[in-house]
Design a protein around this motif. Structure first.
Motif, PDB file in Angstrom:
ATOM      1  N   PRO A 193      11.844  25.086  35.659  1.00 42.09           N
ATOM      2  CA  PRO A 193      11.427  23.710  35.371  1.00 42.09           C
ATOM      3  C   PRO A 193      10.220  23.251  36.186  1.00 42.09           C
ATOM      4  O   PRO A 193       9.317  22.592  35.653  1.00 42.09           O
ATOM      5  CB  PRO A 193      12.674  22.882  35.719  1.00 42.09           C
ATOM      6  N   VAL A 194      10.201  23.612  37.481  1.00 39.97           N
ATOM      7  CA  VAL A 194       9.067  23.210  38.325  1.00 39.97           C
ATOM      8  C   VAL A 194       7.790  23.904  37.861  1.00 39.97           C
ATOM      9  O   VAL A 194       6.716  23.293  37.786  1.00 39.97           O
ATOM     10  CB  VAL A 194       9.362  23.531  39.806  1.00 39.97           C
ATOM     11  N   MET A 195       7.895  25.188  37.540  1.00 44.40           N
ATOM     12  CA  MET A 195       6.734  25.959  37.096  1.00 44.40           C
ATOM     13  C   MET A 195       6.139  25.368  35.820  1.00 44.40           C
ATOM     14  O   MET A 195       4.934  25.132  35.720  1.00 44.40           O
ATOM     15  CB  MET A 195       7.136  27.412  36.850  1.00 44.40           C
ATOM     16  N   LEU A 196       6.997  25.105  34.819  1.00 52.63           N
ATOM     17  CA  LEU A 196       6.516  24.580  33.539  1.00 52.63           C
ATOM     18  C   LEU A 196       5.934  23.174  33.687  1.00 52.63           C
ATOM     19  O   LEU A 196       4.914  22.852  33.078  1.00 52.63           O
ATOM     20  CB  LEU A 196       7.647  24.584  32.517  1.00 52.63           C
ATOM     21  N   SER A 197       6.589  22.339  34.501  1.00 56.11           N
ATOM     22  CA  SER A 197       6.068  20.995  34.729  1.00 56.11           C
ATOM     23  C   SER A 197       4.719  21.048  35.436  1.00 56.11           C
ATOM     24  O   SER A 197       3.806  20.271  35.118  1.00 56.11           O
ATOM     25  CB  SER A 197       7.063  20.181  35.561  1.00 56.11           C
ATOM     26  N   PHE A 227      14.963  26.324  30.750  1.00 58.32           N
ATOM     27  CA  PHE A 227      13.814  25.999  29.919  1.00 58.32           C
ATOM     28  C   PHE A 227      14.055  24.702  29.155  1.00 58.32           C
ATOM     29  O   PHE A 227      13.153  23.866  29.017  1.00 58.32           O
ATOM     30  CB  PHE A 227      13.556  27.129  28.923  1.00 58.32           C
ATOM     31  N   SER A 228      15.268  24.525  28.645  1.00 55.89           N
ATOM     32  CA  SER A 228      15.564  23.327  27.855  1.00 55.89           C
ATOM     33  C   SER A 228      15.520  22.065  28.708  1.00 55.89           C
ATOM     34  O   SER A 228      15.013  21.028  28.269  1.00 55.89           O
ATOM     35  CB  SER A 228      16.925  23.459  27.166  1.00 55.89           C
ATOM     36  N   ILE A 229      16.039  22.124  29.961  1.00 55.08           N
ATOM     37  CA  ILE A 229      16.009  20.919  30.790  1.00 55.08           C
ATOM     38  C   ILE A 229      14.584  20.592  31.245  1.00 55.08           C
ATOM     39  O   ILE A 229      14.262  19.432  31.502  1.00 55.08           O
ATOM     40  CB  ILE A 229      16.954  21.016  32.012  1.00 55.08           C
ATOM     41  N   SER A 230      13.730  21.619  31.322  1.00 53.20           N
ATOM     42  CA  SER A 230      12.343  21.362  31.722  1.00 53.20           C
ATOM     43  C   SER A 230      11.603  20.553  30.662  1.00 53.20           C
ATOM     44  O   SER A 230      10.598  19.893  30.962  1.00 53.20           O
ATOM     45  CB  SER A 230      11.604  22.678  31.965  1.00 53.20           C
ATOM     46  N   SER A 231      12.095  20.597  29.411  1.00 59.02           N
ATOM     47  CA  SER A 231      11.450  19.847  28.333  1.00 59.02           C
ATOM     48  C   SER A 231      11.606  18.347  28.519  1.00 59.02           C
ATOM     49  O   SER A 231      10.832  17.562  27.976  1.00 59.02           O
ATOM     50  CB  SER A 231      12.037  20.265  26.981  1.00 59.02           C
ATOM     51  N   PHE A 232      12.629  17.937  29.288  1.00 59.52           N
ATOM     52  CA  PHE A 232      12.878  16.515  29.524  1.00 59.52           C
ATOM     53  C   PHE A 232      12.149  15.994  30.760  1.00 59.52           C
ATOM     54  O   PHE A 232      12.165  14.797  31.017  1.00 59.52           O
ATOM     55  CB  PHE A 232      14.376  16.249  29.712  1.00 59.52           C
ATOM     56  N   MET A 243      13.891  17.637  41.507  1.00 58.86           N
ATOM     57  CA  MET A 243      15.130  16.892  41.754  1.00 58.86           C
ATOM     58  C   MET A 243      16.239  17.333  40.798  1.00 58.86           C
ATOM     59  O   MET A 243      17.346  17.677  41.227  1.00 58.86           O
ATOM     60  CB  MET A 243      14.873  15.394  41.600  1.00 58.86           C
ATOM     61  N   VAL A 244      15.939  17.349  39.505  1.00 61.35           N
ATOM     62  CA  VAL A 244      16.952  17.717  38.508  1.00 61.35           C
ATOM     63  C   VAL A 244      17.313  19.193  38.620  1.00 61.35           C
ATOM     64  O   VAL A 244      18.478  19.575  38.490  1.00 61.35           O
ATOM     65  CB  VAL A 244      16.448  17.387  37.089  1.00 61.35           C
ATOM     66  N   ASN A 279      17.249  21.142  41.330  1.00 63.48           N
ATOM     67  CA  ASN A 279      18.111  21.373  42.496  1.00 63.48           C
ATOM     68  C   ASN A 279      19.532  20.886  42.252  1.00 63.48           C
ATOM     69  O   ASN A 279      20.499  21.538  42.674  1.00 63.48           O
ATOM     70  CB  ASN A 279      17.533  20.673  43.730  1.00 63.48           C
ATOM     71  N   LEU A 280      19.673  19.753  41.555  1.00 61.77           N
ATOM     72  CA  LEU A 280      21.003  19.249  41.241  1.00 61.77           C
ATOM     73  C   LEU A 280      21.736  20.208  40.288  1.00 61.77           C
ATOM     74  O   LEU A 280      22.908  20.531  40.509  1.00 61.77           O
ATOM     75  CB  LEU A 280      20.891  17.860  40.602  1.00 61.77           C
ATOM     76  N   SER A 281      21.043  20.667  39.257  1.00 54.56           N
ATOM     77  CA  SER A 281      21.641  21.620  38.309  1.00 54.56           C
ATOM     78  C   SER A 281      22.012  22.918  39.015  1.00 54.56           C
ATOM     79  O   SER A 281      23.063  23.515  38.742  1.00 54.56           O
ATOM     80  CB  SER A 281      20.655  21.913  37.171  1.00 54.56           C
ATOM     81  N   ASN A 282      21.158  23.330  39.933  1.00 55.20           N
ATOM     82  CA  ASN A 282      21.400  24.555  40.691  1.00 55.20           C
ATOM     83  C   ASN A 282      22.690  24.446  41.505  1.00 55.20           C
ATOM     84  O   ASN A 282      23.531  25.354  41.490  1.00 55.20           O
ATOM     85  CB  ASN A 282      20.202  24.809  41.596  1.00 55.20           C
ATOM     86  N   LEU A 283      22.864  23.338  42.213  1.00 56.44           N
ATOM     87  CA  LEU A 283      24.057  23.139  43.039  1.00 56.44           C
ATOM     88  C   LEU A 283      25.331  23.101  42.189  1.00 56.44           C
ATOM     89  O   LEU A 283      26.347  23.713  42.549  1.00 56.44           O
ATOM     90  CB  LEU A 283      23.933  21.850  43.845  1.00 56.44           C
ATOM     91  N   VAL A 284      25.266  22.386  41.061  1.00 56.95           N
ATOM     92  CA  VAL A 284      26.435  22.294  40.184  1.00 56.95           C
ATOM     93  C   VAL A 284      26.813  23.672  39.651  1.00 56.95           C
ATOM     94  O   VAL A 284      27.990  24.066  39.663  1.00 56.95           O
ATOM     95  CB  VAL A 284      26.163  21.316  39.014  1.00 56.95           C
ATOM     96  N   ALA A 285      25.806  24.438  39.186  1.00 51.56           N
ATOM     97  CA  ALA A 285      26.073  25.765  38.626  1.00 51.56           C
ATOM     98  C   ALA A 285      26.664  26.709  39.665  1.00 51.56           C
ATOM     99  O   ALA A 285      27.598  27.466  39.383  1.00 51.56           O
ATOM    100  CB  ALA A 285      24.781  26.357  38.056  1.00 51.56           C
ATOM    101  N   ILE A 286      26.144  26.651  40.887  1.00 49.70           N
ATOM    102  CA  ILE A 286      26.631  27.539  41.952  1.00 49.70           C
ATOM    103  C   ILE A 286      28.058  27.183  42.361  1.00 49.70           C
ATOM    104  O   ILE A 286      28.929  28.052  42.455  1.00 49.70           O
ATOM    105  CB  ILE A 286      25.681  27.479  43.167  1.00 49.70           C
TER     106      ILE A 286
END
Length: 249
Positions: free
Chosen positions: A73-77, A154-159, A168-169, A171-178
């Protein structure tokens, strides 16, 4: 076909040259594995194996999640903010080809991650892995799981219009998934209403396949057919969602 391979190569080279991307993808997992292995070795073996062996699948999954849910997401943004994606708009390649090329380049990157981390754990930290012929059956589970994870990232990066919001989003997704994927805690410790989220979390099945293959030698692909179907369905849905929502600028 040649254009697609060239595009995959371009994206892969861009990431390998990106020092900010390499730190969380390579340096941090290796450093974390080393420090935790040294600290944990004082408590002795875990489940009949060295602490480094026990830790390796979890650290690998953390590295995968960092790439798919934070770096992508950071890369695409960042590419969108700099106008790099706009240049692809005038090319002959379709949007699906561009998304597919990025996902494949990241899969190649994650394979490099896996080889490096396993080799480092074995040769430097003396980790021992219980590899048997059946261990190779974990490969399709891990690859499909990574495809699902990358497609979700990739899909969340579209938002996310900016790299700041993506950080921010992501890192939050990363923590939840882990935390819900069984990296630190068994998945059965969570309440029943969270279990459906755990079940569709790609990391849940990636780490299970890794542990069964490299640690316990109990990998049986036939017992994971339903999970493979779920992972593939998640990946396809997220891929087409990313395709529909993808923006060049």
């Amino acid at each position: 076909m040649r254009k697609h391979l060239k595009l995959i190569s371009i994206f892969l080279k861009m990431e390998l040259r990106n020092k900010a991307f390499l730190v969380p993808s390579f340096v941090f997992p290796l450093l974390m594995l080393t420090l935790m292995s040294v600290a944990g070795s004082k408590d002795g073996a875990r489940e009949g194996m060295t602490y480094a062996s026990f830790l390796t699948p979890g650290i690998l999954c953390m590295a995968y999640a960092a790439v798919a849910l934070v770096a992508i997401p950071v890369m695409l943004s960042s590419y969108r903010e700099k106008g790099l994606l706009r240049s692809f708009k005038t090319s002959e390649l379709s949007m699906s080809s561009i998304i597919f090329a990025i996902i494949v380049s990241q899969l190649v990157f994650m394979v490099l991650q896996t080889v490096l981390l396993l080799a480092f754990a074995h040769f430097v930290l003396q980790a021992e892995f219980n590899l048997i012929p059946a261990s190779w059956m974990a490969i399709p589970v891990v690859l499909i799981g990574l495809f699902s994870l990358l497609s979700f990232g990739f899909s969340i990066s579209s938002f996310l219009p900016t790299s700041r919001s993506a950080t921010m989003v992501g890192n939050l997704s990363n923590l939840v998934a882990i935390f819900l994927g069984g990296v630190f805690f068994p998945t059965d410790v969570w309440p029943s209403f969270i279990q459906p989220i755990i079940w569709i979390n790609p990391l849940t099945w990636i780490i299970e396949a890794l542990r069964k293959s490299v640690l316990y030698g109990t990998m049986e692909l036939a017992n994971m057919c339903i999970e493979l179907g779920v992972l593939f369905a998640i990946g396809v849905v997220c891929f087409f969602l990313a395709l529909k929502l993808f923006k060049y600028e």
